[in-house]
Motif scaffolding. Structure first.
Motif, PDB file in Angstrom:
ATOM      1  N   MET A  29      75.917  50.238  38.730  1.00  0.00           N
ATOM      2  CA  MET A  29      76.855  50.462  40.007  1.00  0.00           C
ATOM      3  C   MET A  29      77.213  51.937  39.984  1.00  0.00           C
ATOM      4  SD  MET A  29      80.680  48.514  40.340  1.00  0.00           S
ATOM      5  CE  MET A  29      79.707  46.711  39.682  1.00  0.00           C
ATOM      6  N   LEU A  30      77.875  52.594  38.925  1.00  0.00           N
ATOM      7  CA  LEU A  30      78.456  53.774  38.927  1.00  0.00           C
ATOM      8  C   LEU A  30      77.477  54.772  39.377  1.00  0.00           C
ATOM      9  CD1 LEU A  30      80.853  55.643  38.190  1.00  0.00           C
ATOM     10  CD2 LEU A  30      79.842  55.854  36.164  1.00  0.00           C
ATOM     11  N   LEU A  31      76.120  54.744  39.156  1.00  0.00           N
ATOM     12  CA  LEU A  31      74.929  55.830  39.318  1.00  0.00           C
ATOM     13  C   LEU A  31      74.834  55.452  40.814  1.00  0.00           C
ATOM     14  CD1 LEU A  31      72.921  55.758  36.413  1.00  0.00           C
ATOM     15  CD2 LEU A  31      74.370  57.575  37.001  1.00  0.00           C
ATOM     16  N   GLN A  32      74.250  54.104  41.097  1.00  0.00           N
ATOM     17  CA  GLN A  32      73.760  53.819  42.420  1.00  0.00           C
ATOM     18  C   GLN A  32      74.663  54.033  43.753  1.00  0.00           C
ATOM     19  OE1 GLN A  32      71.563  50.362  42.661  1.00  0.00           O
ATOM     20  NE2 GLN A  32      71.108  50.556  44.511  1.00  0.00           N
ATOM     21  N   HIS A  33      75.858  53.532  43.434  1.00  0.00           N
ATOM     22  CA  HIS A  33      76.920  53.572  44.643  1.00  0.00           C
ATOM     23  C   HIS A  33      77.966  54.697  44.627  1.00  0.00           C
ATOM     24  CE1 HIS A  33      74.908  49.663  45.518  1.00  0.00           C
ATOM     25  NE2 HIS A  33      75.140  49.220  44.519  1.00  0.00           N
ATOM     26  N   GLY A  34      78.062  55.421  43.408  1.00  0.00           N
ATOM     27  CA  GLY A  34      79.175  56.314  43.181  1.00  0.00           C
ATOM     28  C   GLY A  34      78.371  57.748  43.054  1.00  0.00           C
ATOM     29  N   LEU A  35      78.252  57.956  41.852  1.00  0.00           N
ATOM     30  CA  LEU A  35      77.621  59.273  41.668  1.00  0.00           C
ATOM     31  C   LEU A  35      76.452  59.997  42.409  1.00  0.00           C
ATOM     32  CD1 LEU A  35      78.039  59.237  37.658  1.00  0.00           C
ATOM     33  CD2 LEU A  35      79.574  60.612  39.351  1.00  0.00           C
ATOM     34  N   SER A  36      75.802  58.834  43.113  1.00  0.00           N
ATOM     35  CA  SER A  36      74.647  59.360  43.730  1.00  0.00           C
ATOM     36  C   SER A  36      75.118  60.018  44.938  1.00  0.00           C
ATOM     37  CB  SER A  36      73.838  57.985  44.382  1.00  0.00           C
ATOM     38  OG  SER A  36      74.733  57.221  45.134  1.00  0.00           O
ATOM     39  N   ALA A  37      76.326  59.832  45.299  1.00  0.00           N
ATOM     40  CA  ALA A  37      76.839  60.631  46.681  1.00  0.00           C
ATOM     41  C   ALA A  37      77.494  62.077  46.189  1.00  0.00           C
ATOM     42  CB  ALA A  37      78.392  59.874  47.130  1.00  0.00           C
ATOM     43  N   CYS A  38      77.278  62.223  45.011  1.00  0.00           N
ATOM     44  CA  CYS A  38      77.865  63.574  44.380  1.00  0.00           C
ATOM     45  C   CYS A  38      76.482  64.516  44.191  1.00  0.00           C
ATOM     46  CB  CYS A  38      78.447  63.554  43.174  1.00  0.00           C
ATOM     47  SG  CYS A  38      79.966  62.353  43.181  1.00  0.00           S
ATOM     48  N   GLN A  39      76.166  65.149  45.401  1.00  0.00           N
ATOM     49  CA  GLN A  39      74.998  65.749  45.551  1.00  0.00           C
ATOM     50  C   GLN A  39      75.083  67.347  45.014  1.00  0.00           C
ATOM     51  OE1 GLN A  39      72.573  65.352  49.009  1.00  0.00           O
ATOM     52  NE2 GLN A  39      72.858  63.358  48.920  1.00  0.00           N
ATOM     53  N   THR A  41      70.219  50.533  28.642  1.00  0.00           N
ATOM     54  CA  THR A  41      69.218  49.723  28.769  1.00  0.00           C
ATOM     55  C   THR A  41      67.995  50.155  29.605  1.00  0.00           C
ATOM     56  OG1 THR A  41      69.570  47.884  29.969  1.00  0.00           O
ATOM     57  CG2 THR A  41      70.500  47.701  27.873  1.00  0.00           C
ATOM     58  N   SER A  42      67.177  49.417  29.513  1.00  0.00           N
ATOM     59  CA  SER A  42      65.811  49.921  30.627  1.00  0.00           C
ATOM     60  C   SER A  42      66.562  49.642  32.229  1.00  0.00           C
ATOM     61  CB  SER A  42      64.633  49.030  30.532  1.00  0.00           C
ATOM     62  OG  SER A  42      65.004  47.591  30.421  1.00  0.00           O
ATOM     63  N   PHE A  43      67.493  48.714  32.292  1.00  0.00           N
ATOM     64  CA  PHE A  43      68.077  48.503  33.551  1.00  0.00           C
ATOM     65  C   PHE A  43      68.540  49.594  34.251  1.00  0.00           C
ATOM     66  CE2 PHE A  43      71.534  46.799  35.962  1.00  0.00           C
ATOM     67  CZ  PHE A  43      71.073  45.957  36.990  1.00  0.00           C
ATOM     68  N   ALA A  44      69.638  50.022  33.456  1.00  0.00           N
ATOM     69  CA  ALA A  44      70.168  51.174  34.189  1.00  0.00           C
ATOM     70  C   ALA A  44      69.421  52.471  34.026  1.00  0.00           C
ATOM     71  CB  ALA A  44      71.583  51.201  33.573  1.00  0.00           C
ATOM     72  N   SER A  45      68.585  52.446  33.026  1.00  0.00           N
ATOM     73  CA  SER A  45      67.523  53.585  33.112  1.00  0.00           C
ATOM     74  C   SER A  45      66.774  53.786  34.296  1.00  0.00           C
ATOM     75  CB  SER A  45      66.685  53.590  31.908  1.00  0.00           C
ATOM     76  OG  SER A  45      67.654  53.554  30.542  1.00  0.00           O
ATOM     77  N   LYS A  46      66.450  52.667  34.729  1.00  0.00           N
ATOM     78  CA  LYS A  46      65.758  52.839  36.047  1.00  0.00           C
ATOM     79  C   LYS A  46      66.539  53.015  36.973  1.00  0.00           C
ATOM     80  CE  LYS A  46      62.092  50.018  38.452  1.00  0.00           C
ATOM     81  NZ  LYS A  46      61.300  48.941  38.501  1.00  0.00           N
ATOM     82  N   ALA A  69      66.843  57.005  37.021  1.00  0.00           N
ATOM     83  CA  ALA A  69      65.344  57.763  37.262  1.00  0.00           C
ATOM     84  C   ALA A  69      65.369  57.625  38.856  1.00  0.00           C
ATOM     85  CB  ALA A  69      64.264  56.933  36.863  1.00  0.00           C
ATOM     86  N   THR A  70      65.866  56.719  39.598  1.00  0.00           N
ATOM     87  CA  THR A  70      65.852  56.727  40.964  1.00  0.00           C
ATOM     88  C   THR A  70      66.763  57.584  41.561  1.00  0.00           C
ATOM     89  OG1 THR A  70      65.304  54.293  40.874  1.00  0.00           O
ATOM     90  CG2 THR A  70      66.125  55.116  42.949  1.00  0.00           C
ATOM     91  N   ILE A  71      68.133  57.697  40.932  1.00  0.00           N
ATOM     92  CA  ILE A  71      69.147  58.615  41.665  1.00  0.00           C
ATOM     93  C   ILE A  71      69.002  60.138  41.215  1.00  0.00           C
ATOM     94  CG2 ILE A  71      71.572  59.001  41.461  1.00  0.00           C
ATOM     95  CD1 ILE A  71      70.632  56.419  42.861  1.00  0.00           C
ATOM     96  N   LEU A  72      68.163  60.400  40.045  1.00  0.00           N
ATOM     97  CA  LEU A  72      67.935  62.010  39.877  1.00  0.00           C
ATOM     98  C   LEU A  72      67.741  62.794  40.630  1.00  0.00           C
ATOM     99  CD1 LEU A  72      66.355  61.942  36.027  1.00  0.00           C
ATOM    100  CD2 LEU A  72      68.560  63.126  36.929  1.00  0.00           C
ATOM    101  N   PRO A  73      66.819  62.493  41.612  1.00  0.00           N
ATOM    102  CA  PRO A  73      66.293  63.469  42.883  1.00  0.00           C
ATOM    103  C   PRO A  73      67.523  63.755  43.764  1.00  0.00           C
ATOM    104  CG  PRO A  73      64.751  61.535  42.776  1.00  0.00           C
ATOM    105  CD  PRO A  73      65.910  61.203  41.781  1.00  0.00           C
ATOM    106  N   ARG A  74      68.521  63.048  43.660  1.00  0.00           N
ATOM    107  CA  ARG A  74      69.909  63.462  44.757  1.00  0.00           C
ATOM    108  C   ARG A  74      70.704  64.596  44.078  1.00  0.00           C
ATOM    109  NH1 ARG A  74      71.811  57.543  46.815  1.00  0.00           N
ATOM    110  NH2 ARG A  74      69.420  56.610  47.083  1.00  0.00           N
ATOM    111  N   GLU A 116      59.128  60.243  33.789  1.00  0.00           N
ATOM    112  CA  GLU A 116      58.315  60.352  35.318  1.00  0.00           C
ATOM    113  C   GLU A 116      59.260  60.692  36.451  1.00  0.00           C
ATOM    114  OE1 GLU A 116      57.498  56.285  35.648  1.00  0.00           O
ATOM    115  OE2 GLU A 116      55.825  56.351  33.883  1.00  0.00           O
ATOM    116  N   ALA A 117      60.510  60.577  36.233  1.00  0.00           N
ATOM    117  CA  ALA A 117      61.504  61.048  37.266  1.00  0.00           C
ATOM    118  C   ALA A 117      61.712  62.637  37.371  1.00  0.00           C
ATOM    119  CB  ALA A 117      62.844  60.407  37.136  1.00  0.00           C
TER     120      ALA A 117
END
Length: 427
Positions: A210-220, A233-238, A241-246, A270-271
């Motif tokens: 939640m923190l990564l996807q909806h919060g820190l993803s805005a902090c480019q 766990t693998s759940f938040a790790s994925k 990986a999705t947010i890293l490009p931001r 991979e990310a």
């Protein structure tokens, strides 16, 4: 040093105004004070009120270190003393950095923080490390920071030159998943933040995601992200990986001791290989159950001149691969060569600091038998079952840890960062 006042580490017990008077004259006499250090003393209600009357006159004050100033104080004393000090500091219109580490601010004593955190428009760098907040008080702090962003925006519309909030250090506070919705709002409101350190907060994988996807993803503009000793766990790790490009400006990524797991290691590698984080210099990945396949994915990215051409430090200890892994040897050689040939390109990094370069000491690896690779679907499923079992065990241990009291051990790395930023001029 003429404009620095310091009682740092003197273990003074300042109960009354008279106790304070014996030490405070240099502060009173200097109208140009820019930096104060009160850490490592204990200040009571009356002494705090007397000190506050002096602080509110220091209009050039830029940095205030109030870490560890309530040791041995009664629960009823802290809110009154803190309120006096922070009310005074609200009047210091150039104060951009405040360090409140190692003070006990539970739900019963956090209230005086809220007016300051929500209204001090000049604030750029906030240090709240090891304060025993818990999720309820942590939510109040996060809500105050969201309100601060609104105050800053109102001041800009009124024509004032207002800095963005750039640094948030809030580690070892048991924020847990329950406060993450509030922190999401805090970071979306303060989207120009550059350094976020929220280590050892008992945040579970749902909260991290939640923190990564909806919060820190805005902090480019994010440059430093340290979420070590929480649970991915693998759940938040994925999600990571999705947010890293931001985060194209990211320099230092700390996700050690987060149970990324084998799959999480692969997702991360991979990310990073996509080449969206070319400024990364440091990866902190120790104690994550990353196996040889995850290591290969990360090492492939590290060895790519297009993916991470400035990488200088990788921490891998405590994972599940052999120290003689050929991928590790290649990265070791590459990092050593980069230090030798391009060390001068990192002017802020000490070339003699062994912990700033190369690989960490790999003395606690769990070298598993790699003969049984993922050859078919059956073995793949079996591997995932084993990983899930390990994750469940770690999650159970995390639950038990959350019930333990917060350590009062100080964090020298956080203190060093706070002191460094305290010397940064307001821009």
């Amino acid at each position: 040093m003429a404009n620095v006042f310091s009682l740092k580490g003197r273990a003074l017990k300042l109960n009354t105004a008279a106790d304070l008077e014996a030490h405070i004259q240099p502060l009173r006499d200097n109208p140009d004070i820019e930096e104060i250090h009160l850490e490592g003393n204990t200040i009571g209600v009356e002494a705090s009120a007397a000190l506050a009357k002096i602080l509110e006159t220091k209009h050039n004050l830029r940095y205030a270190n109030l870490a560890d100033i309530f040791t041995g104080r009664l629960l009823a004393e802290i809110p009154q003393a803190l309120d006096s000090l922070l009310t005074a500091l609200l009047k210091c219109e150039r104060l951009h950095t405040i360090n409140l580490n190692d003070n006990a601010f539970g739900l019963n004593t956090v209230e005086p923080l809220r007016p300051f955190l929500s209204q001090h428009v000049p604030l750029q760098h906030l240090y709240l490390n090891n304060n025993g907040l818990g999720p309820a008080a942590g939510t109040l702090v996060a809500e105050s920071l969201a309100q601060l962003a609104e105050k800053k925006e109102q001041a800009r519309k009124a024509g004032k030159d207002v800095p963005h909030l750039e640094t948030v250090v809030c580690g070892r506070n048991r924020l847990e998943t329950g406060s993450m919705a509030a922190w999401v709002k805090a970071y979306t409101a303060n989207r120009h933040v550059k350094t976020v350190k929220m280590v050892q907060n008992g945040i579970r994988q749902e909260g991290i995601a939640m923190l990564l996807q909806h919060g820190l993803s805005a902090c480019q503009e994010l440059r430093v992200l340290d979420l070590q000793d929480n649970t991915f766990t693998s759940f938040a790790s994925k999600t990571l990986a999705t947010i890293l490009p931001r985060w194209p400006a990211l320099i230092d990524l700390g996700v050690g001791d987060c149970l990324l797991g084998a799959r999480g290691g692969r997702h991360l590698g991979e990310a990073l290989a996509q080449g969206n984080n070319t400024k990364i210099e440091v990866l902190r990945l120790q104690y994550n159950e990353i196996d040889s396949t995850g290591v290969k994915a990360i090492c492939d990215a590290a060895l790519s001149s297009k993916a991470m051409p400035r990488l200088r430090r990788v921490e891998f200890n405590g994972n599940k691969f052999s120290e003689e892994d050929p991928n590790i040897e290649k990265v070791r050689e590459m990092l050593a060569g980069r230090k030798e040939s391009a060390g001068e390109e990192y002017p802020e990094v000490n070339e003699d600091d062994e912990e700033a370069w190369g690989l960490d000491e790999l003395d606690e690896l769990d070298d598993e038998d790699e003969d049984d690779e993922e050859e078919d679907g059956g073995e793949d499923a079996q591997e995932e079952d084993e990983l899930d079992g390990k994750e469940e065990k770690v999650l159970k241990e995390a639950d038990e840890t959350e019930s333990e009291p917060v350590s009062q051990k100080k964090d020298p790395d956080v203190d060093e960062l706070a002191d460094a930023l305290g010397k940064t001029e307001l821009k």
